[in-house]
Scaffold this motif. Structure first.
Motif, mmCIF file in Angstrom:
data_model
loop_
_atom_site.group_PDB
_atom_site.id
_atom_site.type_symbol
_atom_site.label_atom_id
_atom_site.label_comp_id
_atom_site.label_asym_id
_atom_site.label_seq_id
_atom_site.Cartn_x
_atom_site.Cartn_y
_atom_site.Cartn_z
ATOM 1 N N VAL A 1 3.995 6.869 -11.100
ATOM 2 C CA VAL A 1 3.166 6.884 -10.527
ATOM 3 C C VAL A 1 1.594 5.875 -10.757
ATOM 4 C CG1 VAL A 1 1.265 7.944 -11.093
ATOM 5 C CG2 VAL A 1 3.141 9.255 -11.669
ATOM 6 N N ASN A 2 1.535 5.214 -12.087
ATOM 7 C CA ASN A 2 0.791 4.158 -12.683
ATOM 8 C C ASN A 2 0.998 2.689 -11.555
ATOM 9 O OD1 ASN A 2 3.451 3.799 -13.578
ATOM 10 N ND2 ASN A 2 2.240 3.460 -16.408
ATOM 11 N N GLU A 3 2.126 2.495 -11.004
ATOM 12 C CA GLU A 3 2.680 1.301 -10.302
ATOM 13 C C GLU A 3 2.106 1.956 -8.639
ATOM 14 O OE1 GLU A 3 6.043 0.052 -13.045
ATOM 15 O OE2 GLU A 3 6.558 1.320 -11.651
ATOM 16 N N ARG A 4 1.283 2.211 -8.824
ATOM 17 C CA ARG A 4 1.224 2.607 -6.643
ATOM 18 C C ARG A 4 0.163 2.127 -6.578
ATOM 19 N NH1 ARG A 4 4.295 8.811 -7.571
ATOM 20 N NH2 ARG A 4 5.906 8.168 -8.855
ATOM 21 N N LEU A 5 -1.083 2.221 -6.721
ATOM 22 C CA LEU A 5 -2.513 1.616 -6.590
ATOM 23 C C LEU A 5 -2.234 0.904 -4.920
ATOM 24 C CD1 LEU A 5 -5.277 1.293 -6.350
ATOM 25 C CD2 LEU A 5 -4.943 -0.910 -8.142
ATOM 26 N N PHE A 6 -1.411 -0.237 -4.905
ATOM 27 C CA PHE A 6 -1.864 -1.502 -4.381
ATOM 28 C C PHE A 6 -1.043 -1.179 -2.704
ATOM 29 C CE2 PHE A 6 -0.779 -4.827 -7.229
ATOM 30 C CZ PHE A 6 -2.569 -5.457 -7.583
ATOM 31 N N SER A 7 0.444 0.115 -3.163
ATOM 32 C CA SER A 7 1.124 0.862 -1.660
ATOM 33 C C SER A 7 -0.113 1.604 -1.891
ATOM 34 C CB SER A 7 2.651 1.323 -2.419
ATOM 35 O OG SER A 7 2.325 1.407 -3.637
ATOM 36 N N THR A 8 -0.396 2.516 -2.254
ATOM 37 C CA THR A 8 -2.036 3.554 -2.311
ATOM 38 C C THR A 8 -2.741 3.327 -0.674
ATOM 39 O OG1 THR A 8 -0.869 5.094 -4.049
ATOM 40 C CG2 THR A 8 -3.283 5.094 -2.322
ATOM 41 N N VAL A 9 -3.392 1.767 -1.620
ATOM 42 C CA VAL A 9 -4.361 1.373 -0.871
ATOM 43 C C VAL A 9 -3.696 1.008 0.823
ATOM 44 C CG1 VAL A 9 -5.533 -1.139 -0.501
ATOM 45 C CG2 VAL A 9 -5.457 -0.062 -2.484
ATOM 46 N N GLY A 10 -2.026 0.906 0.244
ATOM 47 C CA GLY A 10 -1.490 -0.072 1.947
ATOM 48 C C GLY A 10 -1.635 1.839 3.218
ATOM 49 N N ALA A 11 -1.454 2.617 2.111
ATOM 50 C CA ALA A 11 -1.076 3.947 3.672
ATOM 51 C C ALA A 11 -2.305 4.180 3.761
ATOM 52 C CB ALA A 11 -0.606 5.129 2.192
ATOM 53 N N GLN A 12 -3.271 4.056 2.266
ATOM 54 C CA GLN A 12 -4.363 5.169 3.356
ATOM 55 C C GLN A 12 -5.479 3.948 4.320
ATOM 56 O OE1 GLN A 12 -6.961 4.472 -0.455
ATOM 57 N NE2 GLN A 12 -6.289 6.388 -0.738
ATOM 58 N N ILE A 13 -4.735 2.618 4.529
ATOM 59 C CA ILE A 13 -5.541 2.197 5.695
ATOM 60 C C ILE A 13 -4.649 2.254 6.578
ATOM 61 C CG2 ILE A 13 -5.294 -0.464 7.137
ATOM 62 C CD1 ILE A 13 -5.757 -1.430 4.018
ATOM 63 N N VAL A 14 -3.361 2.467 6.848
ATOM 64 C CA VAL A 14 -2.909 3.087 8.047
ATOM 65 C C VAL A 14 -3.388 4.622 8.411
ATOM 66 C CG1 VAL A 14 -0.406 3.755 8.692
ATOM 67 C CG2 VAL A 14 -0.577 1.463 7.321
ATOM 68 N N ALA A 15 -3.848 4.997 7.483
ATOM 69 C CA ALA A 15 -4.140 6.974 7.366
ATOM 70 C C ALA A 15 -5.188 6.346 8.376
ATOM 71 C CB ALA A 15 -4.389 7.237 5.368
ATOM 72 N N TYR A 16 -6.434 5.639 7.621
ATOM 73 C CA TYR A 16 -7.981 5.061 8.295
ATOM 74 C C TYR A 16 -7.052 4.984 10.091
ATOM 75 C CZ TYR A 16 -11.186 2.175 10.399
ATOM 76 O OH TYR A 16 -12.125 1.601 11.474
ATOM 77 N N MET A 17 -5.968 3.999 10.492
ATOM 78 C CA MET A 17 -5.850 3.149 11.727
ATOM 79 C C MET A 17 -5.463 4.509 12.470
ATOM 80 S SD MET A 17 -6.773 0.268 11.433
ATOM 81 C CE MET A 17 -5.672 -1.242 12.954
ATOM 82 N N LEU B 1 -8.691 14.893 6.463
ATOM 83 C CA LEU B 1 -8.576 14.863 5.821
ATOM 84 C C LEU B 1 -7.280 14.682 5.604
ATOM 85 C CD1 LEU B 1 -10.704 16.252 2.206
ATOM 86 C CD2 LEU B 1 -8.443 15.990 2.493
ATOM 87 N N VAL B 2 -7.274 13.561 4.438
ATOM 88 C CA VAL B 2 -5.759 13.425 4.200
ATOM 89 C C VAL B 2 -5.718 12.291 2.607
ATOM 90 C CG1 VAL B 2 -3.852 10.992 4.191
ATOM 91 C CG2 VAL B 2 -5.051 11.778 5.912
ATOM 92 N N GLY B 3 -5.083 13.585 1.815
ATOM 93 C CA GLY B 3 -5.069 13.052 0.048
ATOM 94 C C GLY B 3 -3.365 12.218 0.068
ATOM 95 N N LEU B 4 -3.202 11.240 -0.419
ATOM 96 C CA LEU B 4 -2.055 10.466 -0.389
ATOM 97 C C LEU B 4 -1.617 9.711 -1.588
ATOM 98 C CD1 LEU B 4 -2.449 7.174 0.063
ATOM 99 C CD2 LEU B 4 -2.294 8.305 2.729
ATOM 100 N N SER B 5 -3.159 9.990 -2.475
ATOM 101 C CA SER B 5 -2.991 8.585 -3.350
ATOM 102 C C SER B 5 -1.990 8.913 -4.751
ATOM 103 C CB SER B 5 -4.899 8.996 -4.034
ATOM 104 O OG SER B 5 -5.101 8.241 -5.046
ATOM 105 N N ARG B 6 -1.289 7.192 -5.360
ATOM 106 C CA ARG B 6 -0.069 7.940 -5.640
ATOM 107 C C ARG B 6 0.915 8.632 -5.907
ATOM 108 N NH1 ARG B 6 -4.238 7.850 -10.938
ATOM 109 N NH2 ARG B 6 -5.801 6.244 -10.625
ATOM 110 N N LYS B 7 1.459 9.388 -4.248
ATOM 111 C CA LYS B 7 1.729 10.298 -4.606
ATOM 112 C C LYS B 7 3.798 10.351 -3.972
ATOM 113 C CE LYS B 7 -0.764 14.239 -2.620
ATOM 114 N NZ LYS B 7 -1.571 15.041 -1.940
ATOM 115 N N SER B 8 4.189 10.895 -4.627
ATOM 116 C CA SER B 8 5.836 10.670 -4.844
ATOM 117 C C SER B 8 6.752 9.791 -3.633
ATOM 118 C CB SER B 8 6.425 12.303 -5.632
ATOM 119 O OG SER B 8 6.622 12.476 -4.782
ATOM 120 N N PHE B 9 5.744 10.083 -2.209
ATOM 121 C CA PHE B 9 6.802 9.831 -1.310
ATOM 122 C C PHE B 9 6.672 8.128 -1.497
ATOM 123 C CE2 PHE B 9 2.408 9.786 0.734
ATOM 124 C CZ PHE B 9 2.628 8.757 1.189
#
Length: 400
Positions: A353-369, A336-344
């Motif tokens: 925090v409220n500007e991190r949606l697109f970068s969160t999605v990018g990181a989540q795709i990498v996590a999936y890969m 399980l990975v929880g990286l949504s909107r995190k400070s890194f």
């Protein structure tokens, strides 16, 4: 006649291609281990061990990388990078098992590494989540006034239920309810206060939706009461380390068990965290926590692990964990990975925090890969759509 290089990313890819060619199933099973390359890293090996392992590797048409001074004897120990196909590593392990100098232990570890197959059917309380078919989405529902991203939004039970309904409709597979913020420096919440926040909400969710509910807590009493209210999973940020009764509660209620890595506590975890080898140290932590769970009767099939992005980690640690996520597969359980909107993300891109949606999605795709089986997210729709299209691409889905 046409000849070209082809991309084979996994044993499963190779098996799919062999079946496309028309190889019989016995042939697929025989050739499959020859298609998978693995890399085994060994730390602090004696010179004798280095020499023998390298010679055995060479004898099996592969190699082992060691320090340049091993041959001169000017150092006492060296790390080793051993690599080869699964079949080659199996032969190497067999040869080493007959050697002295503690090489039988080395052989056993190599055997363990090449034999592990990650279980991707998560079982708990009579449910099964099949993670072989899709990456599961865990929607975050914090009923806290001070969570780092959505603090105060869902403290009203009617608002929380409406948000839960939205997440269910957007494709969430699990709802993760939390009643105590665990952001860096967060204050502790008393037992009565946490129970008052989460139990009524869990009861309402179970009355209105047929979806697994996870309770995000490190307190065994909260987990026990949540189970009575209908929660089926415990998401413990302490990895079963803050409350010794937690494994008992999980086992007794046959709950799913999310074991997360944390360095320190939420109050102090971001005060100069440091690792010699972040992946190695997290893996050691998982070994200990999983043993605690199993000794108390928690089924291995009920366990998932979470490397704890942002919980006692530097930015480089978080990036390394995500890039090397598949190294946690050695435990044979879903990740399980929880990286949504995190400070890194904010530190890398200088975003609030409220500007991190697109970068969160990018990181989540990498996590999936890299092998994530479950993603814990704030933005369910964005995660669902991006991961489903990533799955369609990587699986070459036949969609008309």
């Amino acid at each position: 006649m046409k000849i070209r290089e082809i991309s084979v990313r996994s044993v499963e890819d190779a098996e799919k291609l062999m079946r496309k060619i028309g190889v019989d199933e016995i042939g697929v099973r025989v050739m499959s281990p020859k298609t998978s390359h693995k890399y085994v890293y060994m730390k602090d090996m004696t010179l004798t061990q280095c020499h023998i392992i390298k010679q055995v590797a060479l004898a099996n048409n592969t190699d082992a990388a060691v320090h340049k001074q091993v041959v001169t004897g000017r150092i006492e120990k060296s790390d080793i990078l051993l690599f080869g196909t699964v079949k080659q590593l199996g032969y190497i392990a067999k040869s080493l098992s007959h050697q002295q100098f503690k090489l039988k232990e080395v052989a056993n570890e190599i055997e363990r590494i090449i034999k592990v197959r990650k279980n991707r059917i998560w079982k708990f309380r009579g449910r099964k989540i099949d993670l072989t078919k899709k990456t599961a989405i865990m929607g975050i529902l914090n009923v806290t006034p001070d969570s780092f991203s959505d603090g105060g939004k869902w403290t009203n039970i009617d608002n929380a239920l409406r948000h839960c309904e939205t997440m269910v409709n957007e494709g969430a597979d699990i709802i993760d309810v939390g009643g105590e913020s665990t952001r860096p420096g967060a204050r502790k919440v008393g037992l009565a206060e946490e129970l008052g926040r989460v139990i009524p909400l869990i009861e309402k969710i179970k009355q209105n939706f047929d979806i697994p509910v996870s309770i995000d807590t490190y307190k065994s009493k909260v987990a026990e009461e949540a189970a009575k209210a209908g929660a089926e999973i415990v998401n413990d940020i302490s990895g079963l380390n803050f409350d010794s009764n937690m494994p008992d509660i999980i086992a007794r209620n046959k709950m799913g068990c999310c074991i997360m890595h944390i360095l320190g506590t939420p109050e102090n975890m971001q005060k100069n965290p440091y690792y010699e080898d972040v992946i190695d140290e997290i893996n050691d932590y998982f070994n200990v926590s999983m043993m605690k769970a199993k000794e108390k009767g928690v089924d291995t099939d009920a366990i998932v692990i979470d490397p704890g992005i942002g919980f006692g980690k530097r930015v480089i640690d978080n990036l390394m964990i995500l890039n090397r996520l598949n190294e946690f597969d050695i435990h044979g359980v879903p990740v399980l990975v929880g990286l949504s909107r995190k400070s890194f993300i904010g530190k890398v891109l200088n975003l609030e925090v409220n500007e991190r949606l697109f970068s969160t999605v990018g990181a989540q795709i990498v996590a999936y890969m890299r092998g994530a089986d479950i993603l814990r997210v704030h933005d369910v729709k964005a995660a669902y759509d991006s991961i489903r299209i990533a799955e369609a691409i990587t699986n070459e889905a036949d969609v008309e």
